[in-house]
Design an enzyme around this catalytic site. Structure first.
Site, PDB file in Angstrom:
ATOM      1  N   HIS A 272      95.930  12.526 -12.705  1.00 43.85           N
ATOM      2  CA  HIS A 272      97.629  12.425 -13.260  1.00 43.85           C
ATOM      3  C   HIS A 272      97.655  11.833 -14.657  1.00 43.85           C
ATOM      4  CE1 HIS A 272      96.024  10.000  -9.539  1.00 43.85           C
ATOM      5  NE2 HIS A 272      95.222   9.373  -9.911  1.00 43.85           N
ATOM      6  N   ASP A 323      95.838  12.467  -3.307  1.00 44.29           N
ATOM      7  CA  ASP A 323      95.528  10.951  -3.273  1.00 44.29           C
ATOM      8  C   ASP A 323      94.537   9.938  -2.673  1.00 44.29           C
ATOM      9  OD1 ASP A 323      93.928   9.249  -5.263  1.00 44.29           O
ATOM     10  OD2 ASP A 323      95.040   8.929  -7.224  1.00 44.29           O
TER      11      ASP A 323
END
Length: 450
Positions: A272, A323
């Site tokens: 991220h 994810d």
């Protein structure tokens, strides 16, 4: 030596598209599953060659996955909230999984990935123990279930076994986090050391986040990865609340804390990397720590847009992950990184299609410890995928623009073939060992509902 010959109508060879490419793949001996030779300019298929029409690219690398999150698709789109409210729904699903049910779900999820052209996955795995925290007879039963699931689905896996010890900066785990924790980093290391690499399997490490691993135990995880020369991943600055809590606890940002304890470096990937200071970006880039962007999840959870351009310019290699599996589509992840940046800056053209494909292939595989995958060249692993160029999304552009078409128009539904180690895992859009992936997903998710 036994060989299989593939004739590729069009192929992306690192920087450009070539037409009429022949790949010779070894299917036996010490080089089995590797590309023996690459020839370009072959206008017609050689006799006996397997013909792959469309654009063939190296297999895609899904560098960040939580397989069980696939069970959340759709259910978390009701009502409003934040990452933190979404997390409560995620915890509820996590509590219902057993080794058997996790195998069934993950097998279907990894088969969905194969249908999407993904040939390796980085599974960020922290669901280690039974509900309540008790150990299974095999302490790695959940991890072994994931490894077996990837094997049956026909894709490579890097099991990023994750240290998750605290509910936040030294606080004890909450009830629904007890099955995540080994208690200490030393006990985490003892358990994960029992996992063994094998064909198609790498064992890596992960630090869930700076809130979930106390600062004085970060180095233990980092040293375990260093001693084994294995990938180390970490969720980094996904949420501003975590940054604020880290500053309150330690007087520094999460990136600074990781740097202070020896976590950053070329084998490490921050996942991220969303809410960073200029100093954070400089630390990540100077240490050549990688960045895995997960745009579909980051927008689904309202996380924000990370500084991917600045990170890459500073020296951080980029990779991509699906994810939470709001969708499983690496083409969407690749273009979303560019399109997010266009929205943020109101300018276009931050990455070429070739650069985005590199993030989805070679750099993604490197982040997972598969440095010999992600390219169509002699000696590389024979992992590749073919995208149709005659669908309603891809038809029209000239073949020389096939890479641009794939990145900016194609979807996972346009994948026709996926080959892993020279073995046809997906042929004409059908998975070889899970012929009805949709039904397998539906059945495994329904079983979790009880």
């Amino acid at each position: 030596m036994s060989l299989t010959t593939y004739w590729l109508e069009h192929a992306w060879l690192a920087t450009e598209v070539e037409s009429g490419v022949v790949l010779t793949v070894s299917t036996g001996g010490s080089s089995a599953g590797r590309i023996e030779a690459v020839h370009t300019g072959v206008e017609t298929p050689p006799a006996g060659a397997v013909v792959l029409r469309g654009l063939t690219v190296p297999g895609l690398a899904n560098a960040h996955s939580h397989a069980f999150h696939r069970a959340l698709r759709g259910t978390v789109q009701i009502g409003s909230g934040t990452f933190w409210t979404w997390r409560e729904t995620m915890y509820a699903v996590a509590q219902r999984l057993t080794p058997d049910s996790y195998f069934a779900l993950a097998r279907a999820v990894y088969a969905e990935m194969a249908l999407a052209g993904i040939t390796s996955v980085g599974e960020f795995h922290y669901l280690h123990h039974a509900p309540g925290g008790g150990a299974y007879a095999d302490p790695n039963a959940m991890g072994e279930a994931l490894i077996a699931a990837a094997g049956e689905a026909g894709i490579r896996i890097t099991l990023l076994d994750t240290a998750y010890l605290s509910s936040g900066f030294g606080a004890a785990p909450e009830q629904h986090q007890l099955r995540f924790t080994d208690g200490t980093a030393e006990r985490w290391a003892e358990r994960v050391s029992e996992l063994k690499e094998r064909d198609g399997v790498r064992i890596g490490a992960a630090i869930h986040s700076v809130r979930a691993v106390p600062a004085d135990q970060l180095a233990t995880v980092a040293q375990w990865a260093t001693q084994r020369n294995t990938p180390l991943h970490v969720h980094l600055s996904e949420q501003t609340a975590e940054n604020d809590a880290c500053r309150a606890a330690h007087g520094m940002t999460p990136t600074q804390l990781l740097a202070e304890h020896g976590v950053l470096g070329p084998r490490t990937t921050g996942v991220h990397n969303t809410h960073l200071t200029d100093g954070d970006i400089a630390l990540i880039g100077a240490s050549t720590t990688g960045t895995c962007m997960c745009p579909t999840t980051e927008r689904d959870l309202a996380d924000g847009i990370g500084p991917a351009v600045a990170l890459q310019q500073a020296g951080s290699p980029l990779s991509l992950g699906s994810d939470s599996h709001a969708v499983i589509d690496l083409f969407e992840e690749a273009r979303a990184m560019e399109l997010n940046e266009r929205l943020r800056t109101r300018t276009r053209g931050h990455w070429t299609a070739a650069a985005l494909l590199r993030a989805a292939t070679a750099d993604g595989h490197a982040a997972l410890g598969w440095a010999d995958a992600g390219t169509l060249e002699q000696g590389a692993l024979a992992d590749f995928t073919t995208i149709a160029l005659d669908t309603v999304r891809t038809a029209g552009p000239e073949p020389r623009l096939a890479a641009e078409t794939a990145v900016f128009a194609a979807s996972a539904a346009d994948v026709r073939h996926t080959v892993v180690g020279g073995r046809h895992v997906v042929r004409d859009g059908v998975h070889a060992t899970v012929p009805d992936v949709g039904q397998a997903l539906a059945d495994s998710i329904a079983a979790l509902r009880g």
